[in-house]
Design a protein around this motif. Sequence first.
Motif, PDB file in Angstrom:
ATOM      1  N   ASN A  71     -19.733 -23.836 -19.825  1.00 33.27           N
ATOM      2  CA  ASN A  71     -20.962 -23.069 -19.624  1.00 33.27           C
ATOM      3  C   ASN A  71     -21.935 -23.287 -20.782  1.00 33.27           C
ATOM      4  O   ASN A  71     -23.155 -23.396 -20.584  1.00 33.27           O
ATOM      5  N   TYR A  72     -21.410 -23.370 -21.973  1.00 36.68           N
ATOM      6  CA  TYR A  72     -22.226 -23.636 -23.168  1.00 36.68           C
ATOM      7  C   TYR A  72     -22.915 -24.994 -23.067  1.00 36.68           C
ATOM      8  O   TYR A  72     -24.122 -25.124 -23.366  1.00 36.68           O
ATOM      9  N   LEU A  73     -22.196 -26.017 -22.614  1.00 37.24           N
ATOM     10  CA  LEU A  73     -22.777 -27.346 -22.466  1.00 37.24           C
ATOM     11  C   LEU A  73     -23.902 -27.348 -21.437  1.00 37.24           C
ATOM     12  O   LEU A  73     -24.925 -28.023 -21.613  1.00 37.24           O
ATOM     13  N   ILE A  74     -23.722 -26.590 -20.350  1.00 37.29           N
ATOM     14  CA  ILE A  74     -24.778 -26.499 -19.336  1.00 37.29           C
ATOM     15  C   ILE A  74     -26.010 -25.826 -19.920  1.00 37.29           C
ATOM     16  O   ILE A  74     -27.145 -26.251 -19.668  1.00 37.29           O
ATOM     17  N   GLN A  75     -25.814 -24.791 -20.729  1.00 38.19           N
ATOM     18  CA  GLN A  75     -26.936 -24.089 -21.338  1.00 38.19           C
ATOM     19  C   GLN A  75     -27.646 -24.956 -22.366  1.00 38.19           C
ATOM     20  O   GLN A  75     -28.881 -24.938 -22.466  1.00 38.19           O
ATOM     21  N   CYS A  81     -15.402 -27.808 -35.743  1.00 39.53           N
ATOM     22  CA  CYS A  81     -16.296 -28.524 -34.823  1.00 39.53           C
ATOM     23  C   CYS A  81     -17.129 -27.556 -33.991  1.00 39.53           C
ATOM     24  O   CYS A  81     -18.324 -27.783 -33.761  1.00 39.53           O
ATOM     25  N   ALA A  82     -16.507 -26.467 -33.539  1.00 37.19           N
ATOM     26  CA  ALA A  82     -17.225 -25.481 -32.736  1.00 37.19           C
ATOM     27  C   ALA A  82     -18.317 -24.797 -33.549  1.00 37.19           C
ATOM     28  O   ALA A  82     -19.458 -24.641 -33.071  1.00 37.19           O
ATOM     29  N   MET A  83     -18.001 -24.404 -34.760  1.00 36.75           N
ATOM     30  CA  MET A  83     -18.995 -23.745 -35.612  1.00 36.75           C
ATOM     31  C   MET A  83     -20.129 -24.693 -35.959  1.00 36.75           C
ATOM     32  O   MET A  83     -21.299 -24.296 -36.017  1.00 36.75           O
ATOM     33  N   TYR A  84     -19.788 -25.953 -36.171  1.00 38.18           N
ATOM     34  CA  TYR A  84     -20.816 -26.953 -36.452  1.00 38.18           C
ATOM     35  C   TYR A  84     -21.759 -27.090 -35.264  1.00 38.18           C
ATOM     36  O   TYR A  84     -22.988 -27.116 -35.423  1.00 38.18           O
ATOM     37  N   SER A  85     -21.187 -27.161 -34.056  1.00 35.63           N
ATOM     38  CA  SER A  85     -22.016 -27.283 -32.858  1.00 35.63           C
ATOM     39  C   SER A  85     -22.910 -26.068 -32.670  1.00 35.63           C
ATOM     40  O   SER A  85     -24.112 -26.192 -32.403  1.00 35.63           O
ATOM     41  N   LEU A  86     -22.349 -24.886 -32.839  1.00 36.61           N
ATOM     42  CA  LEU A  86     -23.100 -23.652 -32.580  1.00 36.61           C
ATOM     43  C   LEU A  86     -24.225 -23.426 -33.577  1.00 36.61           C
ATOM     44  O   LEU A  86     -25.194 -22.728 -33.268  1.00 36.61           O
ATOM     45  N   THR A  87     -24.103 -23.995 -34.748  1.00 41.85           N
ATOM     46  CA  THR A  87     -25.126 -23.786 -35.778  1.00 41.85           C
ATOM     47  C   THR A  87     -26.163 -24.893 -35.832  1.00 41.85           C
ATOM     48  O   THR A  87     -27.079 -24.835 -36.656  1.00 41.85           O
ATOM     49  N   ARG A  88     -26.033 -25.918 -34.983  1.00 37.58           N
ATOM     50  CA  ARG A  88     -27.046 -26.991 -34.945  1.00 37.58           C
ATOM     51  C   ARG A  88     -28.285 -26.502 -34.201  1.00 37.58           C
ATOM     52  O   ARG A  88     -28.219 -25.626 -33.349  1.00 37.58           O
ATOM     53  N   PRO A  89     -29.453 -27.103 -34.507  1.00 38.61           N
ATOM     54  CA  PRO A  89     -30.687 -26.712 -33.798  1.00 38.61           C
ATOM     55  C   PRO A  89     -30.575 -27.020 -32.307  1.00 38.61           C
ATOM     56  O   PRO A  89     -29.805 -27.893 -31.876  1.00 38.61           O
ATOM     57  N   ALA A  90     -31.325 -26.286 -31.519  1.00 40.76           N
ATOM     58  CA  ALA A  90     -31.349 -26.518 -30.066  1.00 40.76           C
ATOM     59  C   ALA A  90     -31.824 -27.924 -29.776  1.00 40.76           C
ATOM     60  O   ALA A  90     -32.604 -28.516 -30.537  1.00 40.76           O
ATOM     61  N   LEU A  91     -31.381 -28.484 -28.653  1.00 41.25           N
ATOM     62  CA  LEU A  91     -31.758 -29.850 -28.309  1.00 41.25           C
ATOM     63  C   LEU A  91     -33.248 -30.028 -28.132  1.00 41.25           C
ATOM     64  O   LEU A  91     -33.799 -31.084 -28.385  1.00 41.25           O
ATOM     65  N   SER A  92     -33.921 -28.960 -27.692  1.00 38.53           N
ATOM     66  CA  SER A  92     -35.364 -29.083 -27.476  1.00 38.53           C
ATOM     67  C   SER A  92     -36.100 -29.431 -28.770  1.00 38.53           C
ATOM     68  O   SER A  92     -37.100 -30.134 -28.770  1.00 38.53           O
ATOM     69  N   ALA A  93     -35.532 -28.951 -29.908  1.00 38.16           N
ATOM     70  CA  ALA A  93     -36.164 -29.254 -31.184  1.00 38.16           C
ATOM     71  C   ALA A  93     -35.939 -30.687 -31.604  1.00 38.16           C
ATOM     72  O   ALA A  93     -36.723 -31.280 -32.321  1.00 38.16           O
ATOM     73  N   ARG A  94     -34.849 -31.311 -31.118  1.00 33.50           N
ATOM     74  CA  ARG A  94     -34.509 -32.654 -31.564  1.00 33.50           C
ATOM     75  C   ARG A  94     -34.979 -33.721 -30.611  1.00 33.50           C
ATOM     76  O   ARG A  94     -35.308 -34.820 -31.021  1.00 33.50           O
ATOM     77  N   TRP A  95     -34.955 -33.392 -29.314  1.00 36.69           N
ATOM     78  CA  TRP A  95     -35.235 -34.415 -28.312  1.00 36.69           C
ATOM     79  C   TRP A  95     -36.614 -34.258 -27.695  1.00 36.69           C
ATOM     80  O   TRP A  95     -36.999 -35.054 -26.837  1.00 36.69           O
ATOM     81  N   GLY A  96     -37.316 -33.222 -28.138  1.00 38.79           N
ATOM     82  CA  GLY A  96     -38.668 -33.064 -27.626  1.00 38.79           C
ATOM     83  C   GLY A  96     -38.721 -32.656 -26.173  1.00 38.79           C
ATOM     84  O   GLY A  96     -39.660 -32.962 -25.449  1.00 38.79           O
ATOM     85  N   LYS A  97     -37.701 -31.933 -25.712  1.00 38.34           N
ATOM     86  CA  LYS A  97     -37.672 -31.507 -24.315  1.00 38.34           C
ATOM     87  C   LYS A  97     -38.477 -30.241 -24.141  1.00 38.34           C
ATOM     88  O   LYS A  97     -38.580 -29.437 -25.053  1.00 38.34           O
TER      89      LYS A  97
END
Length: 387
Positions: A312-316, A371-387
């Motif tokens: 569910n997290y990956l879908i979000q 790994c989970a904590m690293y993933s959860l604390t990374r910026p949202a994809l919209s900030a990185r991929w310009g979505k």
Amino acid sequence: MNLKVLILAISTICVGLVELIVGGILPQIAQDLNISIGTAGQLITVFALIYAFSGPVLLALTAKMERKRLYMLSLFVFFIANVMAYVSPSFTMLMAARILTAMSTALIIVLSLTITAKVVEPAHRAKALGFIYMGISSSLVLGVPLGIMISEAFGWRVLFLGIGVLSIGSMALIYFFLDRIEPDQLTPLREQIKALANPKIAGAHLACLFMLAGHYTVYAYFTPFLESELGLSPYWISIFYFLFGLSAVGGGAFGGALADALGSRKSIIMIITSFMLVLFVLPFTTFYMFLFMAVMVIWGALSWSLAPPLQNYLIQVDPDTSDIQQSFNNSALQLGISLGSAIGGLVLEQGGSVSSTAWVGGGVVVISLVCAMYSLTRPALSARWGK
């Protein structure tokens, strides 16, 4: 429960049985085909590897196909492959059948996950995915004892014929009760794979991989653990496996319900942390059988509870590539099983006690938590991929 989700869960049980059911009948296969047990064991190894890598590839290659039609076609290939296994006169043909079943199973499982995510409301998505993982986990944990019981009565070949017949039943249910589902707008494969390079997504997949690796570091050697640490007889060992299986089956539903109640992010951290602590505590409970049994039930439930909130997290995180990411996550699960079995074997080969596999497994789960904590604390994809 949504009828479509129930049908998809039933289908995953049917196809999932084929993976580990071989584990309990290796001596019969080896004797019948005049090969060593070690050679027969490659039927499991090759299946896991083909399963892990074919899912994302096949999903990408079939991205333009209507999903119900693709599901039916995959079930038909699955049926043919099981008939091949039933009539196989040689190890070569049986291995070919296993490769076909691995490929079709990988596609069926990921289609079950992706279709489930589409036919339920987002608020109930994690719980629905949990029911699919109940199907996956139940087939994996019940496959071995079921295979042993049936093969002793009717021979090993009838197992594959029976699974093939079950797949025909699944085809009928899918045909009558599942609506046509058009594929989503196609995202180029390069972009889908590119998303794996993003730390937020990669960290999530690695969390799944190391969680299952930590689990199978212990579970792959559960029988010698029970024999040496608790001195259990075969009768009691079978009871412990049965209880573990029941708790593991409920773990998928528990993880999905927890994610719907608390959110996927909190659930991911809670589940991994709890699982890590249970593995570290496990060797200290062997002095009293019923205390160990209670902790084991918690271990079993947690072992399959991470997948629904993580899916569910990956879908979000990235809806545009959610289908392929669910497939990658399922592959990570399979690779984790293989890696954990190898780590546990290495521990024993280096002279470690069976109980030490639990501590090593807990250490592997620490990596999952990081790994989970690293993933959860990374910026949202919209900030990185310009979505």
